[in-house]
Design a protein around this motif. Structure first.
Motif, short mmCIF file in Angstrom:
data_model
loop_
_atom_site.label_atom_id
_atom_site.label_comp_id
_atom_site.label_asym_id
_atom_site.label_seq_id
_atom_site.Cartn_x
_atom_site.Cartn_y
_atom_site.Cartn_z
N ARG A 277 41.49 34.68 35.41
CA ARG A 277 42.58 35.41 34.76
C ARG A 277 43.45 36.18 35.77
NH1 ARG A 277 39.90 40.01 30.81
NH2 ARG A 277 39.21 41.52 32.36
N ASN A 278 42.89 36.55 36.91
CA ASN A 278 43.71 37.21 37.93
C ASN A 278 44.43 36.21 38.82
OD1 ASN A 278 43.26 40.32 37.86
ND2 ASN A 278 41.22 39.45 37.53
N MET A 279 43.82 35.06 39.04
CA MET A 279 44.47 33.99 39.80
C MET A 279 45.78 33.58 39.15
SD MET A 279 43.11 30.06 40.10
CE MET A 279 43.47 29.84 38.34
N ASN A 280 45.81 33.59 37.84
CA ASN A 280 47.01 33.17 37.12
C ASN A 280 48.18 34.12 37.35
OD1 ASN A 280 45.69 30.97 36.01
ND2 ASN A 280 45.00 32.10 34.21
N VAL A 281 47.90 35.34 37.82
CA VAL A 281 48.95 36.34 38.10
C VAL A 281 49.19 36.46 39.60
CG1 VAL A 281 49.60 38.76 37.87
CG2 VAL A 281 48.40 37.60 35.99
N ILE A 282 48.12 36.62 40.36
CA ILE A 282 48.21 36.87 41.80
C ILE A 282 48.53 35.59 42.57
CG2 ILE A 282 46.98 37.74 43.82
CD1 ILE A 282 47.66 39.86 41.72
N GLY A 283 48.00 34.47 42.08
CA GLY A 283 48.16 33.20 42.78
C GLY A 283 46.87 32.77 43.44
N TYR A 284 46.53 31.50 43.31
CA TYR A 284 45.26 30.99 43.84
C TYR A 284 45.15 31.22 45.35
CZ TYR A 284 41.60 27.69 45.14
OH TYR A 284 40.47 27.13 45.66
N GLU A 285 46.25 31.03 46.07
CA GLU A 285 46.20 31.14 47.53
C GLU A 285 45.94 32.56 48.01
OE1 GLU A 285 46.19 28.63 49.51
OE2 GLU A 285 46.47 27.19 47.88
N GLN A 286 46.08 33.52 47.13
CA GLN A 286 45.89 34.92 47.52
C GLN A 286 44.51 35.45 47.11
OE1 GLN A 286 48.45 35.63 49.30
NE2 GLN A 286 49.57 33.84 48.51
N MET A 287 43.69 34.57 46.53
CA MET A 287 42.39 35.00 46.02
C MET A 287 41.28 34.69 47.01
SD MET A 287 43.06 36.27 42.98
CE MET A 287 41.57 36.22 41.99
N PRO A 288 40.16 35.43 46.95
CA PRO A 288 39.04 35.15 47.85
C PRO A 288 38.33 33.86 47.45
CG PRO A 288 38.42 36.82 46.25
CD PRO A 288 39.90 36.59 46.07
N GLN A 289 37.55 33.32 48.35
CA GLN A 289 36.71 32.17 48.02
C GLN A 289 35.50 32.65 47.22
OE1 GLN A 289 36.05 29.38 51.34
NE2 GLN A 289 37.54 30.58 52.50
N LEU A 290 34.91 31.73 46.44
CA LEU A 290 33.74 32.05 45.63
C LEU A 290 32.60 31.11 45.98
CD1 LEU A 290 35.31 32.48 42.05
CD2 LEU A 290 35.03 34.22 43.83
N ALA A 291 31.38 31.63 45.91
CA ALA A 291 30.19 30.80 46.09
C ALA A 291 29.17 31.20 45.03
CB ALA A 291 29.61 30.97 47.49
N PHE A 292 28.66 30.21 44.31
CA PHE A 292 27.69 30.44 43.24
C PHE A 292 26.33 29.95 43.72
CE2 PHE A 292 31.89 30.11 41.41
CZ PHE A 292 31.94 31.23 40.60
N LEU A 293 25.54 30.87 44.23
CA LEU A 293 24.34 30.54 45.00
C LEU A 293 23.18 30.04 44.14
CD1 LEU A 293 24.46 33.61 47.39
CD2 LEU A 293 25.46 31.34 47.75
N HIS A 294 23.19 30.38 42.86
CA HIS A 294 22.16 29.91 41.94
C HIS A 294 22.78 29.11 40.79
CE1 HIS A 294 18.74 32.95 43.05
NE2 HIS A 294 19.00 32.10 44.01
N GLY A 295 23.98 28.56 41.02
CA GLY A 295 24.69 27.88 39.94
C GLY A 295 25.32 28.89 39.01
N ASN A 296 26.10 28.40 38.03
CA ASN A 296 26.80 29.31 37.13
C ASN A 296 27.20 28.57 35.86
OD1 ASN A 296 29.52 30.85 36.25
ND2 ASN A 296 28.17 32.25 37.34
N VAL A 297 27.12 29.28 34.72
CA VAL A 297 27.42 28.63 33.44
C VAL A 297 28.90 28.30 33.28
CG1 VAL A 297 25.43 29.67 32.28
CG2 VAL A 297 27.65 30.86 32.24
N SER A 298 29.77 28.90 34.10
CA SER A 298 31.21 28.63 34.00
C SER A 298 31.71 27.61 35.02
CB SER A 298 32.01 29.93 34.18
OG SER A 298 31.96 30.72 33.01
N ILE A 299 30.82 27.14 35.88
CA ILE A 299 31.22 26.23 36.95
C ILE A 299 30.64 24.85 36.71
CG2 ILE A 299 31.16 25.79 39.43
CD1 ILE A 299 32.92 28.15 38.58
N GLY A 300 31.52 23.83 36.80
CA GLY A 300 31.09 22.46 36.67
C GLY A 300 31.21 21.73 37.99
N VAL A 301 30.55 20.57 38.09
CA VAL A 301 30.57 19.80 39.32
C VAL A 301 30.78 18.32 39.02
CG1 VAL A 301 29.06 21.39 40.55
CG2 VAL A 301 28.06 19.48 39.32
N CYS A 302 31.39 17.65 39.97
CA CYS A 302 31.46 16.19 39.95
C CYS A 302 30.72 15.72 41.19
CB CYS A 302 32.92 15.71 39.97
SG CYS A 302 33.07 13.91 40.07
N ASN A 303 29.52 15.21 40.99
CA ASN A 303 28.71 14.79 42.13
C ASN A 303 29.28 13.57 42.83
OD1 ASN A 303 26.66 16.81 41.98
ND2 ASN A 303 25.76 15.76 40.23
#
Length: 344
Positions: free
Chosen positions: A137-163
Motif C-alpha cells: 500500500r505504500n509502494m503504490n504512493v512512494i513508488g516501487y523503486e524507492q522502497m526497500p528490498q524484502l526477504a521472507f526467511l520462513h516464507g509468508n502467507v502473502s507471498i507466492g512463488v513460481c518455481n
C-alpha cells in the motif's frame, strides 16, 4: 583494519545498506490488541491457545499442557508418528494468518517500510501478512523503486512463488514471465534443525539477506531473540557478519521489551565493542530519528564529525500525511544529493 562504508562525501550519501530483521515481537508491538478485525496475533508461547489447536491435538489422543509451540511442534515432527497431525496443524496455522488485515491508519509496519531505501533490506521471520501488505500500500504512493528490498526467511502467507521461473510476487497474482498463478511460498515451521537450502525460494531469500549483512553499516533487530530453534539462522547471519569489513565501525540497534542483559546476551556474538543500543520502542531508534537517512546520518556523525539534526518521524498522523511527509525525503533522494536538513 576496518573498511570504510560506501560514503560519498560529495553528495552526503552512504550507499552501504541498513539491514532490518523482524521477529514476532515486531508484529505484536504493532498490533497488541489484534489486527483490523481484532484477530489476535499469536506468539510461540500462546499459539496453540490463540489459534485453537487443543482440540486438533486431542483428536490424536495427545495431551497439550501449555508447552511452547516450538517444543510441541518439534517433538511431533521428530517422533515420525504424527505426519497427519503435523499437516493439519500446518494448514490451520496458514489459514489463521491469511485472514489478518491491516487497519486503515498508519501502523508500525508502515513506518518500517517507509524508513528505508532501495539499497536497504527488511528481512522477516514472520508468517503474518503485515510487512507485505504495508509494503504494497505504500509502494503504490512512494513508488516501487524507492522502497526497500524484502526477504521472507520462513516464507509468508502473502507471498507466492513460481518455481519454474524462479520468481516471487503477491500470493494471488500471476507470474510476469509465464502468466501462471503463483503457488504458495513454503512456510518453514519451528523445528530444531531447519533446512534453508532445500527450498529454492527460501534459499534465495537467505542469500539476499546474507549479501546485505556482508556489506551492512547498520543493523536493526526488532522483536527477534534468535531462539534455540533458529540456531541455523543465527549461524547463517553470523558467518557473513564476520566477513563484513565495516562492522568495526557499524552500529546495531536492538528493539526488545526483555531485560537489557538478556537481549545483550542473545546478540553478544554480533556486537562489536560498544557499537550497539537497546531500546524498547521503535520510535527511539535511529530508524525513526533519521528515517531513510540512518546510514548517512550515522556516518556523518561518527566519521565526519558533522552530525545532522534529528528528523523524527511524525507520530499520530494519518497514513496519507505520513506518506506526504516521506515524499519530501524521496524527492531529495532522486536529486542524488542529501542535505541532512530535517523536514518541515
Amino acid at each position: 583494519m576496518p573498511t570504510l562504508p560506501q560514503l560519498d562525501i560529495k553528495n552526503n550519501c552512504n550507499h552501504s545498506p541498513h539491514v532490518l530483521i523482524l521477529g514476532a515481537g515486531a508484529s505484536y508491538a504493532a498490533f497488541p490488541e489484534g489486527d483490523r478485525n481484532g484477530i489476535k496475533l499469536p506468539l510461540m508461547n500462546n499459539l496453540v491457545e490463540v489459534i485453537g489447536l487443543e482440540g486438533l491435538i486431542a483428536k490424536y489422543d495427545l495431551k497439550y499442557e501449555g508447552e511452547n509451540f516450538e517444543a510441541t511442534y518439534d517433538a511431533l515432527v521428530h517422533s515420525g508418528n504424527y505426519d497427519e497431525l503435523v499437516s493439519e496443524i500446518d494448514h490451520a496455522v496458514e489459514q489463521y494468518f491469511q485472514q489478518m488485515e491491516l487497519p486503515d491508519e498508519a501502523t508500525i509496519y508502515d513506518y518500517l517500510v517507509l524508513s528505508l531505501r532501495s539499497k536497504d533490506i527488511i528481512a522477516t521471520f514472520n508468517w503474518d501478512p503485515f510487512l507485505a501488505k504495508a509494503f504494497q500500500r505504500n509502494m503504490n504512493v512512494i513508488g516501487y523503486e524507492q522502497m526497500p528490498q524484502l526477504a521472507f526467511l520462513h516464507g509468508n502467507v502473502s507471498i507466492g512463488v513460481c518455481n519454474d521461473c524462479k520468481s516471487k510476487g503477491w500470493r494471488y497474482n500471476s507470474c510476469d514471465k509465464c502468466q501462471k498463478q503463483f503457488g504458495p511460498s513454503k512456510l518453514l515451521y519451528p523445528v530444531s534443525k531447519k533446512d534453508y537450502s532445500s527450498d529454492l525460494f527460501l534459499e534465495s531469500e537467505w542469500k539476499n539477506l546474507q549479501h546485505h549483512i556482508q556489506y551492512a553499516y547498520f543493523i536493526t533487530v526488532f522483536g527477534y531473540s534468535a531462539p534455540v530453534t533458529d540456531a541455523e539462522a543465527k549461524k547463517l547471519m553470523l558467518d557473513v557478519w564476520a566477513e563484513n569489513g565495516t562492522r568495526d565501525l557499524a552500529q546495531i540497534d536492538l528493539i526488545d521489551v526483555k531485560e537489557r542483559e538478556e537481549v545483550k546476551e542473545n546478540w553478544k556474538d554480533f556486537i562489536v565493542r560498544k557499537n550497539y543500543a537497546i531500546r524498547d520502542d521503535f520510535f527511539d531508534t535511529y530508524l525513526a530519528i533519521h528515517p531513510r537517512r540512518s546510514c548517512d546520518a550515522f556516518a556523518m556523525a561518527t566519521l565526519q564529525q558533522r552530525p545532522w539534526k534529528d528528523n523524527h518521524f511524525p507520530k499520530g498522523v494519518s497514513l496519507k500525511d505520513l506518506q506526504n511527509w516521506v515524499m519530501a525525503l524521496v524527492e531529495e533522494e532522486k536529486s542524488g544529493k542529501l542535505s541532512g536538513n530535517p523536514c518541515d
